[in-house]
Design a protein around this motif. Structure first.
Motif: not given
Ligand SMILES: *Cc1c(COP(=O)(O)O)cnc(C)c1O
Length: 520
Positions: A148, A151, A191, A193, A246, A248, A273, A275-276, A304
């Motif tokens: 979050t 981003n 996401h 965020s 990726g 969510t 993004d 993140a995943y 994480h």
């Molecule tokens: C989990 C996720 C986020 C947010 O990340 P956090 O670490 O939970 O703040 C943003 N983008 C994607 C695609 C996610 O899967």
């Protein structure tokens, strides 16, 4: 040790106590036969309301015992093989040790004079990640508490670059007016965020323009081109395109090469993004699925999630380290501009900041990147095998082919779409052909609606047993159940057990429902 601060003479004993307490807590959860022990909000509230925070126990052991009763006894154990609900991972052992060490040293990453080697280690890891992405030598980045924030920081840089460029343009309107005309383009499955960031950045309410996705849940590039053309006719300025590597829910990876090309043509900041899906950067077999990520201006990676690091550990990596200057503020008491060594606060949205990089460092030095990537590969493989089983299991409907490690599915009621068939024998199951795909037809028919209706009660009832966790979500406007597989120790048999549990739970829910209706 009730009021002790760490002290040179006692540190060894204190750390032994602390480690023993943490180990005992972890051992309790590790010995659990299921993901969590049921406890209601009321029960938890009642137990905690008896604790008077103004009346300390004056005893560390007693405080830890109390924790055991109030928290650990029914905490969710993410290392359990049947914990399948969320994008929260079991953690690598070296990372846990590093967490303790980082907290003990309590290094703060904002300035060189507080962090020394920690700053160099953090910067090496950021550069290492940038190299994995394929960024040039000018790349840089910053650790953040989560995707979050990563981003948010990326989009702040995108905004400021865009405004700065437009301010250099003759006759440009003053800043606030320009900000109101900025637009962020992101897939409809990006996401949330991204929207949060837009709000925090003070952009217009409808600043985020959702770009529709294709049948696989990936951003549609022809539509992206059309939306960009539309914006031009309305004198609106695209400040960033966000591609997700990726998503969510479906784990969809937007077509990065194509999006990069569109961004280059329009001179728009390209944020990925990841993140995943960012863990594919270390996958020994699937790195190619991120092809095109090297053309981004910024990338979010959550360590994480699929890098098996404890919360929080994320980074934003930028192609041009110079863009991080938008984060800098020089305070006379902290980080004068002429400090010869790097002050990481100059590149961050945080000031005092944890050494989150340490856990990733120790994990890489102990296990190596291939081992992390292989664990992500293992859960992606497992998702494919689970999907394969679901395809031929009449009890369930697979919603779509998995892309990463999520599996989306629905339970198929044996007598779906036939209200008169209450109490119909289970054999009806075999002839059930309720495998309607959400991509076909003109919306859900009766069979679909019955299946949809049971998603939430099933998710909840399974959670209430504590024997497994499964998530729910919505894809293409229809509810479905979701496994997020992140535990490489989860086997196909574990998942089969959860599927049986879901089926049994669902049958008993529907039986109740029928009895209730019959009585009414
Ligand atoms: C989990 C996720 C986020 C947010 O990340 P956090 O670490 O939970 O703040 C943003 N983008 C994607 C695609 C996610 O899967």
């Amino acid at each position: 040790m009730s009021s002790s601060l760490l002290h040179a003479d006692t540190v060894t004993d204190l750390m032994r106590d602390v480690t023993a307490a943490a180990a005992a807590g972890a051992a309790r959860l590790a010995g659990a036969r299921q993901p969590h022990e049921p406890a209601s909000h009321d029960e938890i509230d009642r137990a905690l309301s008896r604790i008077d925070l103004d009346t300390p126990l004056h005893d560390f052991g007693a405080a830890v015992d109390e924790l055991d009763r109030t928290w650990l006894r029914h905490a969710v154990w993410f290392h359990h093989p049947r914990t399948l609900a969320h994008l929260n991972c079991p953690v690598a052992v070296p990372a846990v040790a590093a967490e303790t060490l980082a907290a003990t040293v309590n290094v703060s990453m904002d300035t060189w004079d507080q962090s020394k080697a920690a700053t160099v280690m953090e910067r090496s890891l950021l550069t290492w990640t940038a190299r994995r992405i394929g960024f040039p030598a000018a790349a840089d980045g910053m650790f953040t508490p989560g995707g979050t924030t990563s981003n948010l920081q990326a989009l702040m840089l995108a905004r400021d670059e865009c405004l700065e460029r437009s301010a250099r343009t003759p006759h440009a309107a003053p800043r606030p007016v320009r900000a109101a005309s900025l637009r962020i383009l992101a897939s409809a499955e990006s996401h949330f965020s991204v929207s949060t960031a837009a709000r925090i950045l003070g952009l217009d309410d409808d600043c985020v323009v959702p770009v529709p996705v294709d049948a696989a849940g990936a951003l549609s590039v022809p539509t992206l081109r059309r939306v960009l053309a539309d914006l031009a006719t309305q004198s609106l300025t695209p400040m960033a395109v966000v591609a997700t590597a990726g998503t969510t829910d479906r784990g969809a990876i937007d077509p990065l090469e194509d999006v990069a090309q569109v961004c280059a043509q329009h001179g728009v900041w390209f944020h990925v993004d990841a993140a995943y899906g960012g863990a594919l950067l270390v996958s020994p077999t699937r790195r190619d699925r991120l092809a095109g990520i090297d053309r981004a201006d910024s990338v979010t990676v959550d360590f994480h999630k699929a890098w098996f690091q404890p919360i929080g550990c994320s980074a934003v990596i930028v192609r041009d380290g110079h863009t991080l200057r938008h984060c800098a503020h020089h305070a006379a008491y902290l980080n004068p501009a002429d400090t010869p060594e790097p002050n990481q606060v100059d590149r961050s949205l945080q000031t005092t900041r944890r050494f989150e990089a340490l856990k990733l460092w120790v994990t890489l030095r102990t296990m190596g990147p291939d081992a992390i990537g292989a664990m992500f590969d293992a859960v992606i493989d497992l998702a494919a095998r689970v999907a394969h089983e679901l395809r031929s299991d009449p009890r369930f409907e697979l919603v779509c082919d998995p892309s990463l490690s999520t599996v989306l599915f629905r339970w198929t009621p044996p007598d779906a779409g036939n209200d008169d068939a209450a109490g119909a024998p289970l054999a009806a199951h075999a002839s059930s052909t309720a495998h309607a795909s959400f991509t076909t037809g003109n919306g859900p028919d009766a069979v679909d609606e019955t299946a949809d209706r049971w998603v939430r009660p099933i998710r909840r009832a399974v959670w209430d047993t504590g024997r497994a966790t499964v998530a729910e979500t919505e894809v293409a406007g229809r509810p479905c159940l979701k496994f997020t597989l992140l535990n490489p120790q989860t086997t196909l048999d574990d998942v089969r057990e959860v599927l049986d549990l879901i089926h049994e739970t669902a049958l008993s829910l529907t039986a109740h429902d029928r009895t209730g209706k019959a009585r009414a």
